[in-house]
Design an enzyme around this catalytic site. Sequence first.
Site, PDB file in Angstrom:
ATOM      1  N   HIS A   1     -42.904 -11.049 -24.926  1.00 13.23           N
ATOM      2  CA  HIS A   1     -41.666 -10.885 -25.696  1.00 13.23           C
ATOM      3  C   HIS A   1     -41.387 -12.188 -26.439  1.00 13.23           C
ATOM      4  O   HIS A   1     -41.989 -13.220 -26.133  1.00 13.23           O
ATOM      5  CB  HIS A   1     -40.499 -10.469 -24.792  1.00 13.23           C
ATOM      6  CG  HIS A   1     -40.248 -11.392 -23.641  1.00 13.23           C
ATOM      7  ND1 HIS A   1     -41.062 -11.453 -22.527  1.00 13.23           N
ATOM      8  CD2 HIS A   1     -39.270 -12.312 -23.418  1.00 13.23           C
ATOM      9  CE1 HIS A   1     -40.600 -12.348 -21.681  1.00 13.23           C
ATOM     10  NE2 HIS A   1     -39.515 -12.895 -22.197  1.00 13.23           N
TER      11      HIS A   1
ATOM     12  N   ARG B   1     -27.014 -17.087 -31.980  1.00 12.12           N
ATOM     13  CA  ARG B   1     -27.187 -16.027 -30.976  1.00 12.12           C
ATOM     14  C   ARG B   1     -27.221 -16.658 -29.587  1.00 12.12           C
ATOM     15  O   ARG B   1     -27.735 -17.773 -29.428  1.00 12.12           O
ATOM     16  CB  ARG B   1     -28.501 -15.289 -31.254  1.00 12.12           C
ATOM     17  CG  ARG B   1     -28.889 -14.305 -30.183  1.00 12.12           C
ATOM     18  CD  ARG B   1     -30.155 -13.535 -30.576  1.00 12.12           C
ATOM     19  NE  ARG B   1     -30.503 -12.587 -29.534  1.00 12.12           N
ATOM     20  CZ  ARG B   1     -31.267 -12.885 -28.497  1.00 12.12           C
ATOM     21  NH1 ARG B   1     -31.794 -14.079 -28.353  1.00 12.12           N
ATOM     22  NH2 ARG B   1     -31.520 -11.962 -27.578  1.00 12.12           N
TER      23      ARG B   1
HETATM   24  O1  LIG Z   1     -33.154 -14.839 -25.869  1.00 10.80           O
HETATM   25  C1  LIG Z   1     -33.701 -13.860 -25.432  1.00 10.80           C
HETATM   26  O2  LIG Z   1     -33.322 -12.714 -25.692  1.00 10.80           O
HETATM   27  C2  LIG Z   1     -34.940 -13.990 -24.536  1.00 10.80           C
HETATM   28  C3  LIG Z   1     -35.146 -15.349 -23.962  1.00 10.80           C
HETATM   29  C4  LIG Z   1     -36.416 -15.446 -23.188  1.00 10.80           C
HETATM   30  O3  LIG Z   1     -37.311 -14.663 -23.323  1.00 10.80           O
HETATM   31  C5  LIG Z   1     -36.579 -16.517 -22.204  1.00 10.80           C
HETATM   32  O4  LIG Z   1     -35.695 -17.397 -22.117  1.00 10.80           O
HETATM   33  O5  LIG Z   1     -37.593 -16.505 -21.476  1.00 10.80           O
HETATM   34 FE   LIG Z   2     -38.729 -14.795 -21.698  1.00  9.05          FE
END
Ligand SMILES: O=C(O)CCC(=O)C(=O)O
Ligand SMILES: [Fe+2]
Length: 386
Positions: free
Chosen positions: A303, A313
């Site tokens: 992701h 955000r």
């Molecule tokens: O900010 C997000 O939506 C995901 C953050 C993320 O994947 C992480 O901090 O490992």
């Molecule tokens: Fe993450």
Amino acid sequence: MASTGEVSQGEEDSEDEVQKKPEIPLYSMQALWDGKMSLKDFEVKGEEKLTLPHDVFEHDEALPVIDISALLGTDKKIRDENMAAMLDAAKTWGFFKIRNHGVPLEVVKKVESNVKNFFALPMEKKLMVKAINFAFGYVGGSPVSWRYKWWLEGLHMKVNYQAIRDMVNLVWSDDKDFAEEFISDLTSYFDTMRYLSRLIVECLTEGLSLPRDTYTKLETENAICNARVNHYPACPDPSKVFGIPGHTDPQMLSILYQDDVGGLQVLKDGKWIGIRPDDSTLVCNLGDTFQVITNGILHSAGHRVAVNATRSRYATIYFYGIDNVIPLCVPPQLVTKDRPLKYRPFTVHEYRAHCVEKQVPIDGVKFLEIQPQSNNPSTSQSKSPQ
Ligand SMILES: O=C(O)CCC(=O)C(=O)O
Ligand SMILES: [Fe+2]
């Protein structure tokens, strides 16, 4: 993890490791804000181009939504349906949303707003708790030495009440009331998220026909559970920059609340899918540890985070982990002729050290794979742990 994910989850360091690596890196956003770097330095080069803007959520509706209250309820049919859907999502997506999860939105929003207050402090204050190597405290981006520069700042908080108390009291030494409120809000958040994480991990474990506490009993005092709030400032050229590039999370399970801006994207069957923000659900994803100790049956999905030109955000994430030093093995019940043992025993500490050193992206667990030995087909079985 990306060269990201691993370290980024704010894992704790043993005392001696901290002594060995006392250097505090220069982080990318700090360098930008200090004028030592420009947006150009953040541009993504090479294979992973940002192809999907932060506000495109096509196919998000295909992401399974699990009703947590059904997992606790007495209606067997509904429970079975939700258990099956969650297990299937954990195998195929590595991601799912949860609703009726029992976490009051105010509890998460309070943590988010307290940390927003922290991000708004002058940099000298934030640097009072600067993280040494992502473990705990303020992280102003990714180390500038990394290939990808993250467009974010974050506050990493380990689930250790004394450490949190010390950090908050240091930053707000002049506002004891706020400090007390912050500590109490974090405590409620940690308690609720830990309970929810255990429930989800145990239900998935039951779904694999293992005793429910097979993995949660490994949540020892050396377990790495932590949380963080990420802040992704608006970016003048979001098409060229990542908040965080593609990575997998290292722990067992991550539970995330994102504000209404959008930007989280998951890799499913080679395509990136934007996850639509939605206050009635939380987003769960499995981490590399869970993938390895289920012999690859469950999936830790890649992701990433896209930024945008107009709005900051925020995302608030709880990471549930298990013991850092005990060698972890795949339970023998998950090893069959059709699914031979895929990963050798490992410790989370070892995995982390590997990922930090190599800065590997999404496939951080590859080095744990057992190589098939063609002249002795039984080898992998014989290595199967007890
Ligand atoms: O900010 C997000 O939506 C995901 C953050 C993320 O994947 C992480 O901090 O490992
Ligand atoms: Fe993450």
